[in-house]
Design an enzyme around this catalytic site. Structure first.
Site, mmCIF file in Angstrom:
data_model
loop_
_atom_site.group_PDB
_atom_site.id
_atom_site.type_symbol
_atom_site.label_atom_id
_atom_site.label_comp_id
_atom_site.label_asym_id
_atom_site.label_seq_id
_atom_site.Cartn_x
_atom_site.Cartn_y
_atom_site.Cartn_z
ATOM 1 N N LYS A 49 0.815 -1.198 0.000
ATOM 2 C CA LYS A 49 0.000 0.000 0.000
ATOM 3 C C LYS A 49 0.861 1.266 0.000
ATOM 4 O O LYS A 49 0.396 2.345 -0.331
ATOM 5 C CB LYS A 49 -0.863 0.026 1.276
ATOM 6 N N GLY A 50 2.110 1.090 0.403
ATOM 7 C CA GLY A 50 2.962 2.258 0.659
ATOM 8 C C GLY A 50 3.078 3.239 -0.492
ATOM 9 O O GLY A 50 3.160 4.442 -0.282
ATOM 10 N N ASP A 112 14.167 -0.307 1.206
ATOM 11 C CA ASP A 112 14.753 -0.417 2.539
ATOM 12 C C ASP A 112 15.853 -1.480 2.457
ATOM 13 O O ASP A 112 16.990 -1.176 2.107
ATOM 14 C CB ASP A 112 13.604 -0.820 3.485
#
Ligand code: PRP
Length: 190
Positions: A49-50, A112
């Site tokens: 969803k980010g 990340d």
């Protein structure tokens, strides 16, 4: 919500302001538009969803400068719980259509460990796209575990846990229009 209200809601400090995000989005969209000037169309694959906020803003700006775009979404998960990547990638939502022969641009909010993207790029290659490149608004160089080719990067961030502009902590803070760091006390709230 004002910034002061966000502060009382658990944000310690702002890392990227709304204006910085807007300017960078414009800059990235212009780069992409120039690189794909001859393309008939471009298929943007957003990673839910980010990436939803960045995908929406990026697509609107790209629409002003670049070729016609189509939007697809995938949902994959690499975080089990807490604040660090687990390395486990699962497909929660697959592409709705074939992408064979298409120019694909993966839109990510943040890289990340690189595990999600590394897996996703391999997966998209098996679907025979003509080309696959990546636009990531944010990247944390110190957190990287797998090297992944990210052609367009917005910001390199320190290795803090950040929330806002799509990024969550336990599903909260995604709607924040800027990116910030949580106060330690916010980790303990139910
Ligand atoms: C986050 C983020 C990226 C991914 C990056 O998504 O949106 O997709 O992690 O981490 P990595 O480089 O360590 O793999 P998340 O799995 O938290 O799901 P969400 O977007 O639904 O919050």
């Amino acid at each position: 919500m004002s910034d002061a209200t966000w502060h009382s809601a658990g944000i310690d400090r702002v890392i990227l302001t709304e204006e910085q995000i807007r300017e960078k989005t414009e800059e990235l969209a212009k780069l992409v538009a120039a690189d794909y000037a001859d393309a008939e169309s471009l298929l943007l694959v957003g990673v839910l969803k980010g990436a939803v906020m960045f995908m929406a803003d990026f697509a609107r700006v790209l629409g002003r400068y670049g070729p016609p775009v189509e939007l697809e979404f995938m949902a994959v998960s690499s975080y089990v719980q807490g604040t660090t990547s687990s390395g486990v990638v699962r497909i929660l939502k697959d592409l709705d259509r074939e992408i064979a022969g298409r120019d694909v641009l993966v839109i990510e909010d943040i890289v990340d460990s690189g595990l999600t993207l590394s897996w996703l790029l391999k997966y998209l290659k098996t679907r025979s796209a003509a080309s696959v490149d990546v636009v990531a608004l944010m990247r944390k160089p110190a957190a990287i575990k797998v090297q992944v080719p990210v052609k367009y990067v917005g910001f390199d961030l320190p290795n803090d846990f950040v929330v806002g502009y799509g990024l969550d902590y336990r599903e909260r803070y995604r709607e924040m229009p800027f990116v910030g760091v949580l106060k330690p006390s916010a980790y303990n709230t139910p």
